[in-house]
Structure formats: structure tokens, C-alpha cells
Design an enzyme around this catalytic site. Structure first.
Site, short mmCIF file in Angstrom:
data_model
loop_
_atom_site.label_atom_id
_atom_site.label_comp_id
_atom_site.label_asym_id
_atom_site.label_seq_id
_atom_site.Cartn_x
_atom_site.Cartn_y
_atom_site.Cartn_z
N HIS A 177 18.08 49.11 6.01
CA HIS A 177 17.37 47.94 5.66
C HIS A 177 17.93 46.43 5.60
CE1 HIS A 177 13.65 45.33 4.89
NE2 HIS A 177 12.63 46.66 5.68
N GLU A 200 13.56 46.27 13.44
CA GLU A 200 13.14 45.44 12.81
C GLU A 200 13.28 44.00 12.42
OE1 GLU A 200 10.33 47.08 9.03
OE2 GLU A 200 12.88 47.18 8.67
P1 PGA Z 1 6.03 43.85 6.95
O1 PGA Z 1 7.45 44.71 6.49
O2 PGA Z 1 5.07 44.46 7.74
O3 PGA Z 1 6.03 43.19 5.30
O4 PGA Z 1 6.91 42.54 7.50
C1 PGA Z 1 8.00 45.84 7.06
C2 PGA Z 1 9.54 45.72 6.52
O5 PGA Z 1 10.69 45.24 5.89
O6 PGA Z 1 9.79 47.48 6.04
#
Ligand code: PGA
Length: 246
Positions: free
Chosen positions: A96, A167
Site C-alpha cells: 500500500h 490505487e
Molecule cells: P480511500 O482509500 O478510499 O480513503 O481513498 C483507499 C485506500 O487507501 O486503500
């Protein structure tokens, strides 16, 4: 199965997490019964066991937010993939952007984490994404640098299964999301690299970054989407429920 992975990050300490699950037990039960949808809750390590126990009768999964790159040994403060698997975690988030940033995690460690998880049959949710909204070519370049080393390492393992969560860092927690066609191009590119390097590996693609009850309908139109990784909106049951139901 379409995955809804709730990444609670460090927002739900022990009692809060327990109360949240108890208060919304029947809501979670209903969501867990929806056909072709799978709920995965990813709390902090210390909350995993109580959630597994509370939800033992429900068809939902529990995952972790990280794991150690090592098998076992003198690594104070770390939690092994073996331990997560034995507890009952079915998924584990790795790489992440917040871990890459705050714990200075790089590709070498992430590769090892993916391997440790595959060894114990816990499905890795490998997060990748570019820092800035700087055009598709930049995005592809960053993704290649994050994915190629992992794909190279797992290609010899035969037919394995992993999730890749795209992401874009500029979208996490900002309320800003990329256009659907941008994400589709990125997904196409990820499949292209995977097909070339590790065609045996079965990949589910997730999108994460500011998914909420307002944009979920639009985001669900993304071609080849296998699910969402949801941060902020997963902390509010009503919002999470809407996201799953829509
Ligand atoms: P968010 O976070 O939905 O608050 O943008 C997603 C993540 O970091 O997995």
C-alpha cells in the site's frame, strides 16, 4: 465474485472495531448474502481475531493490511504470513502506498511479502499506483516499475492467484478519481504486462482511491473491474452498504 475490500487503516482501535461490527451485524449479514459479491474486512492486526469470531457465522472474509517479508525468526514487531493464514485471514494487502511511504517499503520487500502469502495460500492484494496525475505514459511507467519485479518472481510458481489494486496515490483520500477510460487503459496495460511475463497467474484487478457512495455507479462501469479497495467510505457502515448495494 466482485470484491469489496474495506481497508480500515489505523482508524478502528479494538473497542471501536468491535462495536462497529456488533452494531452493524445484521447489515453485514445482509451484505454477505448478496450473490456474486464478497466483503473483505481489513482491520489492524490486533482486531483480526475478534472480527473473525464475531462474524464466524457470516460469509465474509477478513484480511490483513500488511505482513512480514520473512518466514519467521528474530524480527521484533513483525507479523508473519503463516500467522495470518493460521488465524483465518484469506487476503492480505501488500505494498500500500502508505506503507511504501511511511515504512520506506520498496519492491524487494514487497516481492518477498507476496511470496510469503502465496506460500501459505493467503491471497495478496498488491497495491500499485502513481504519485501524480501526470498523464497515462507516466502512470504506465510507474506501474511497470512496481509490477514487473513481482511478476518476474511469481511467474515460475505456476498457476497462482493474486489481486492487483490500482490505487493512484493522488486519488487516495482526496475525493478525486481518474476518468473511467483512464482506469480502463491502465487495467489493459496491467493485463498486457501480466500476459507477457506471467500468463499462468490469475489476476483480479481492483480499483482503489476515493470510492464512495456517489461515484460507485460510475466506477462500476470500468471494464474488467474485479472489485474495489475502499478506505474512508468503509468506516461509515451506511456509506459502505450503499457502495456494496449499488
Ligand atoms: P480511500 O482509500 O478510499 O480513503 O481513498 C483507499 C485506500 O487507501 O486503500
Amino acid at each position: 465474485m466482485f470484491l469489496y475490500v474495506a481497508n480500515w487503516k489505523m482508524n478502528m482501535p479494538f473497542y471501536k472495531a468491535g462495536d462497529f461490527c456488533k452494531e452493524n451485524y445484521y447489515g453485514f449479514e445482509n451484505l454477505s448474502k448478496l450473490p456474486d459479491k464478497k466483503i473483505v474486512l481489513c482491520p489492524s492486526y490486533t482486531e483480526i481475531m475478534q472480527i473473525l469470531i464475531l462474524f464466524k457465522d457470516l460469509e465474509l472474509e477478513v484480511g490483513a493490511q500488511n505482513c512480514s517479508a520473512r518466514i519467521s525468526g528474530p524480527y521484533t514487531g513483525q507479523v508473519s504470513a503463516v500467522s495470518l493464514g493460521e488465524m483465518g485471514c484469506v487476503y492480505c494487502i501488500v505494498g500500500h502506498s502508505e506503507v511504501r511511504k511511511y515504512l520506506s517499503e520498496g519492491n524487494c520487500e514487497i516481492i518477498q511479502k507476496v511470496l510469503r502469502l502465496i506460500e501459505v495460500k493467503v491471497t495478496p492484494i498488491l497495491c500499485v499506483g502513481e504519485n501524480e496525475d501526470d498523464g497515462i505514459e507516466w502512470g504506465k511507467k510507474v506501474l511497470f516499475s512496481q509490477l514487473e519485479p513481482v511478476f518476474e518472481k511469481i511467474k515460475s510458481l505456476g498457476s497462482k492467484y493474486i489481486c492487483v489494486a490500482y490505487e493512484p496515490i493522488w486519488s487516495i483520500g482526496t475525493g478525486i478519481t481518474p476518468e473511467v477510460d483512464y482506469i480502463e487503459k491502465i487495467f489493459g496495460y496491467i493485463f498486457e504486462i501480466a500476459k507477457e511475463i506471467c500468463p499462468n497467474v490469475n489476476i483480479t484487478l481492483l480499483y482503489g482511491g476515493s470510492v464512495n457512495e456517489h461515484n460507485v455507479k460510475k466506477m462500476k462501469c470500468i471494464a474488467n473491474l474485479g472489485g474495489f479497495l475502499i478506505g474512508g467510505a468503509s468506516l461509515d457502515f451506511k456509506k459502505f452498504e450503499k457502495i456494496v448495494q449499488l
